[in-house]
Design an enzyme around this catalytic site. Structure first.
Site, short mmCIF file in Angstrom:
data_model
loop_
_atom_site.label_atom_id
_atom_site.label_comp_id
_atom_site.label_asym_id
_atom_site.label_seq_id
_atom_site.Cartn_x
_atom_site.Cartn_y
_atom_site.Cartn_z
N HIS A 311 22.05 45.75 39.83
CA HIS A 311 22.80 45.79 40.71
C HIS A 311 24.08 46.15 40.91
CE1 HIS A 311 24.21 42.66 43.70
NE2 HIS A 311 23.54 41.98 43.92
N HIS A 354 27.75 36.58 35.60
CA HIS A 354 29.41 37.58 35.55
C HIS A 354 30.40 36.47 34.70
CE1 HIS A 354 32.23 40.68 37.45
NE2 HIS A 354 31.92 41.10 35.85
N GLU A 360 37.81 35.59 41.55
CA GLU A 360 37.09 35.94 42.45
C GLU A 360 37.11 34.49 43.96
OE1 GLU A 360 33.69 36.95 41.87
OE2 GLU A 360 33.57 37.94 40.67
N HIS A 384 36.09 31.38 41.62
CA HIS A 384 36.07 31.24 40.20
C HIS A 384 36.66 31.89 39.32
CE1 HIS A 384 31.59 31.48 41.79
NE2 HIS A 384 31.63 30.20 41.71
N HIS A 390 30.15 32.67 35.95
CA HIS A 390 29.14 32.37 37.27
C HIS A 390 28.53 32.87 37.53
CE1 HIS A 390 32.99 35.58 37.70
NE2 HIS A 390 31.61 35.60 39.14
#
Length: 401
Positions: A311, A354, A360, A384, A390
């Protein structure tokens, strides 16, 4: 002195309707130097501030950077207006005080928590509420006075601004409508901004927001001390992500005539102040420069993605970035997750779990987010903070196995 008297008494014999957004024209490009005039010949030729401007207009510069900023970063525009914007009564604290905006983040007006946070969509109020009164701060960091930091706001509104304009002296607004179109009148011209589009309203510009669809809701990112730029593309090459030509800048229009009791509402240090004047601030007949409001249609974004395994990092979806002095470190990145194909093989397709050195904040315009199957609704939000773990919720994880 005789010429000055003639200068002041000249009339353009033209008045436009601030509520008429039926025939909008735009210039295209990001960071370009533009010029626009609502009446042919209104722009001075060969100089910025002649002794007498065409049609008796007043020359006024608005500077978005210091005079001595490097030329590649320097932003300023010249506005040619019927009456100078300095012609107003003294500013006074707005009464009643707003009380829901923050630009100086410290323990006196905010609190910190590393816990993951999520907000449901906020109901649009029943009582008459315009864009200014419906604006409130969710989170942020830093200081507008120290010219470093950012704030995240949301707005809910059900009526258009009436006989007033808003000016943000603290920073740039990046406006993301989630429900209802916005008709935004600015000193450079008019913008129509629909859900799925964004508008950037630079520090210092006066603007008024009308609601053609009635109730409206959305998100705002505000940055202090810098301006948004397109991200570097690096190995991607010359094309991709947000194309400069897809950014649209308004063209000149103006309002002429008396507007008794017109109010300028100015945000300064997170506080609101008001000043009265007897004319519309949208009296700019012509302008030129590279410091301008603009809009962008997010559907034109050209995303990149993994085509084999794993990803990609979310930075590949950056639309605009607000840089700091440290290379590769942004004050704020505006990132989107648009509709796109996810085709990686043998890969957990939602975003990976992560912990991040950046905080974020996420909103949802429409549809669903691939990492949050439960409870994350259009108009809602999540936060976050720095180094808080998260990732996908349980339902998303189980479906993707």
């Amino acid at each position: 002195m005789e010429k000055k008297s003639q200068h002041q008494s000249s009339s353009l014999i033209r008045k436009t309707d601030g509520e008429d957004f039926s025939d909008l024209n735009y210039e295209s490009g990001f960071g370009n130097s533009f010029s626009s005039e609502a009446i042919d010949g209104a722009l001075p030729r060969g100089q910025n501030s002649p002794l007498v401007c065409p049609f008796g207009l007043y020359a006024e510069q608005i500077s978005g950077t210091s005079f001595t900023s490097p030329r590649k970063l320097n932003q300023r525009s010249w506005l040619y207006r019927i009456k100078p914007s300095a012609t107003h009564e003294p500013f006074k604290p707005r009464v009643p005080a707003h009380g829901k905006l923050v630009s100086e983040f410290d323990k006196s007006n905010s609190y910190t928590t590393p816990t993951q946070l999520r907000w449901k969509p906020v109901d649009i109020p029943d009582s008459p509420t315009d864009f200014i009164d419906g604006l409130y701060t969710i989170c942020g960091a830093g200081s507008s006075f120290l010219r470093h930091g950012y704030a995240i706001h949301m707005y809910t509104a059900n009526k258009s601004m009436d006989n007033c304009a808003f000016c943000n002296a603290d920073g740039d607004f990046l406006v993301v409508p989630q429900k209802g179109r916005l008709w935004i009148a600015t000193e450079c011209g008019k913008l129509e901004v629909s859900p799925g589009e964004i508008a950037v309203l630079p520090q210092g510009f006066r603007f008024a927001v009308s609601l053609p669809d009635g109730p409206s809701r959305g998100y705002i990112a505000e940055i202090f001390g810098t301006h948004f730029q397109l991200p570097d593309l690096g190995p991607i090459g010359a094309n991709g992500l947000a194309a400069p030509r897809d950014f649209l800048v308004p063209t000149a229009w103006f309002e002429e005539g008396s507007r008794l009791g017109y109010t300028i509402v100015q945000k300064f240090g997170g506080e609101l102040f008001t000043a009265r004047q007897d004319f519309s601030p949208f009296n700019v007949v012509a302008w030129h420069g590279n410091y301008v409001p603009y809009k962008y249609d997010l559907s034109k974004f050209c995303p990149f993605n993994t085509v084999l395994v794993d990803h990609g990092d979310p930075s590949i979806n950056t639309v605009l970035t607000a840089p700091t002095d440290k290379p590769g470190v942004a004050l704020l990145d505006f990132v989107i997750f648009p509709p796109r194909w996810l085709v990686a093989e043998h890969t957990f397709r939602p975003p990976y779990y992560h912990r991040n050195c950046m905080s974020e904040f996420m909103g949802l315009i429409r549809g669903g987010y691939e990492a949050k199957a439960d409870g994350f609704l259009p108009g809602g939000a999540s936060l976050h903070s720095c180094m808080t773990p998260h990732g996908p919720d349980t339902k998303t994880y189980e479906v993707c196995l």
